[in-house]
Design an enzyme around this catalytic site. Structure first.
Site, PDB file in Angstrom:
ATOM      1  N   HIS A 144       0.875  -1.171   0.000  1.00 45.57           N
ATOM      2  CA  HIS A 144       0.000   0.000   0.000  1.00 45.57           C
ATOM      3  C   HIS A 144       0.916   1.225   0.000  1.00 45.57           C
ATOM      4  O   HIS A 144       1.680   1.432   0.940  1.00 45.57           O
ATOM      5  CB  HIS A 144      -0.925   0.015   1.218  1.00 45.57           C
ATOM      6  CG  HIS A 144      -1.835   1.207   1.224  1.00 45.57           C
ATOM      7  ND1 HIS A 144      -3.117   1.167   0.720  1.00 45.57           N
ATOM      8  CD2 HIS A 144      -1.635   2.486   1.623  1.00 45.57           C
ATOM      9  CE1 HIS A 144      -3.673   2.364   0.826  1.00 45.57           C
ATOM     10  NE2 HIS A 144      -2.793   3.177   1.382  1.00 45.57           N
ATOM     11  N   CYS A 145       0.830   2.024  -1.053  1.00 44.09           N
ATOM     12  CA  CYS A 145       1.730   3.182  -1.173  1.00 44.09           C
ATOM     13  C   CYS A 145       1.017   4.431  -0.651  1.00 44.09           C
ATOM     14  O   CYS A 145       0.032   4.877  -1.248  1.00 44.09           O
ATOM     15  CB  CYS A 145       2.145   3.376  -2.632  1.00 44.09           C
ATOM     16  SG  CYS A 145       3.230   4.810  -2.842  1.00 44.09           S
ATOM     17  N   PRO A 146       1.505   5.011   0.447  1.00 47.29           N
ATOM     18  CA  PRO A 146       0.843   6.218   0.960  1.00 47.29           C
ATOM     19  C   PRO A 146       0.971   7.400   0.009  1.00 47.29           C
ATOM     20  O   PRO A 146       0.092   8.258  -0.040  1.00 47.29           O
ATOM     21  CB  PRO A 146       1.573   6.488   2.287  1.00 47.29           C
ATOM     22  CG  PRO A 146       2.854   5.759   2.188  1.00 47.29           C
ATOM     23  CD  PRO A 146       2.648   4.603   1.271  1.00 47.29           C
ATOM     24  N   GLY A 149      -1.627   6.929  -2.296  1.00 46.26           N
ATOM     25  CA  GLY A 149      -2.881   6.750  -1.554  1.00 46.26           C
ATOM     26  C   GLY A 149      -3.700   5.582  -2.045  1.00 46.26           C
ATOM     27  O   GLY A 149      -4.926   5.614  -2.019  1.00 46.26           O
TER      28      GLY A 149
END
Ligand SMILES: [Zn+2]
Ligand SMILES: [Zn+2]
Length: 384
Positions: A144-146, A149
């Site tokens: 999950h890439c912040p 998002g």
């Protein structure tokens, strides 16, 4: 009642755009990409417009927009969310039984385990993992890439890599021209004032761009270190056909059944057509099933088909209110979700269902769609 858990994923335009819950870092990333471009265009490019070519503006803006395009595309593309199961424990197991937590499957002669996901009520397809941020299972889950998002999975991994490498190239581009800017200005000052010391010449050269050239170099270097290290790691993952999640968990300690030659791994990642989204697929299937339901009469030859159609619809359980409420509340949509999950859990059973309903044109269309989904699981052999 089947268990339901709320997904935090957000959808727009009939599930065409799907993204994660938190967009704080995504907005920061947009701003971070925006900030250095304006001083670069105003203070650095004019020198090269005069000395080299005005095309430097076009090239710089083109790469800049490409970074934005890949960032937004990655952020708003369905990463490959697996539709939730609609199983009711009590339908399948008695009160003292539960689903086995793991099932063994064989892929290319190698035994792998698929795990039951409590939240999504399904056995995760091979390489899928549950994202705690979005609360969904995602096919070929990478991480999950912040910054975007969103989850990075089967459907947006390619654009994520384009974003990484495009950003890296943009950093190199900006750094190269800023260094050249300092060198050209320094040589000009040296020609005009041969008596100046080197430190003085360097200082005056920096002052020509109000020290912005050195600030952009430091800024771009920091960006390059971040995306460069990430990009390098993903080159290794590409070559070995692993995801970040699999690499960290050492999933393929005993051998990777998905690994091919390095060339083929890379070509398949960048050149293969994208996998269809389950949610757009469900929408299409909704429409087709509505047409099917509204068909006034069937021909006499279709008596078997009537049974088969009722099979399709009778297999349609009421989907619990959960992910994506517009489609979830639609009983037809739930049919395809159920069907997709059945593909994973019992592909043989699904083939039998398909054999029952292959006479009418519209049924064939649905079956073809089912088969296109089944083909994604063609390497999967379930031993239940
Ligand atoms: Zn899950
Ligand atoms: Zn996620």
């Amino acid at each position: 009642m089947a268990r339901t858990y709320t997904s935090t994923t957000k959808t727009y335009c009939n599930n065409r755009f799907i993204t994660g819950p938190d967009k704080g870092y995504f907005i920061s990333a947009m701003v971070l990409v925006f900030i250095p471009e304006i001083p670069f265009l105003i203070f650095i490019c004019p020198l090269f417009e005069e000395w080299v070519t005005p095309a430097i503006y076009v090239v710089s803006i083109y790469i800049w927009l490409a970074v934005y395009a890949f960032l937004i595309q990655t952020a708003y593309t369905d990463p490959g969310i697996v539709p939730r199961g609609v199983y009711n424990d009590s339908d399948i197991f008695s009160s003292d039984q539960r689903q086995p937590l793991f099932k063994k499957i064989t892929i290319k002669g190698m035994t792998q385990e698929v795990k039951w996901c409590e939240t999504c009520s399904l056995y995760r397809p091979p390489r899928a993992n549950h994202c705690g941020m979005c609360n969904n299972c995602v096919e070929k889950f990478d991480h999950h890439c912040p910054w975007v998002g969103n989850c990075i999975g089967r459907r947006n991994y390619k654009t994520f890599l384009y974003f990484l490498y495009c950003t890296g190239f943009k950093c190199l581009f900006a750094m190269g021209f800023c260094v050249a800017h300092i060198i050209v200005e320094a040589s000009r000052i040296r020609d005009q004032h041969p008596d100046y010391s080197s430190a003085n010449v360097f200082n005056k050269a920096l002052n020509k761009s109000h020290y912005l050239s050195i600030i952009i170099i430091v800024y771009a270097l920091a960006g390059l270190m971040f995306v460069g290290s990430l990009g390098g790691f993903h080159l290794y993952l590409l070559a070995t056909n692993q995801t970040t999640n699999e690499s960290i968990k050492k999933t393929f300690k005993k051998g990777n059944p998905f690994r091919k030659s390095i060339f083929r791994n890379i070509v398949e990642t960048f050149c293969a057509p994208n996998y269809p989204s389950y949610y757009l697929y469900n929408k299409k299937k909704d429409r087709e099933l509505k047409v099917l339901e509204n068909k006034p009469t069937r021909t006499s030859n279709d008596s078997n088909n009537n049974n088969s159609n009722s099979n399709i619809l009778s297999n349609t359980p009421n989907l619990p209110s959960g992910l994506f409420s517009p489609s979830s509340n639609n009983s037809d949509g739930s049919s395809s979700q159920y069907s997709d999950n059945q593909n994973i859990n019992n592909s043989n059973n699904n083939n039998n269902n398909n054999n029952n309903i292959n006479d009418t044109e519209i049924d064939m269309k649905i079956i073809n769609d089912d088969n296109s989904r089944l083909s994604m699981k063609r390497e999967l052999e379930v031993h239940s």
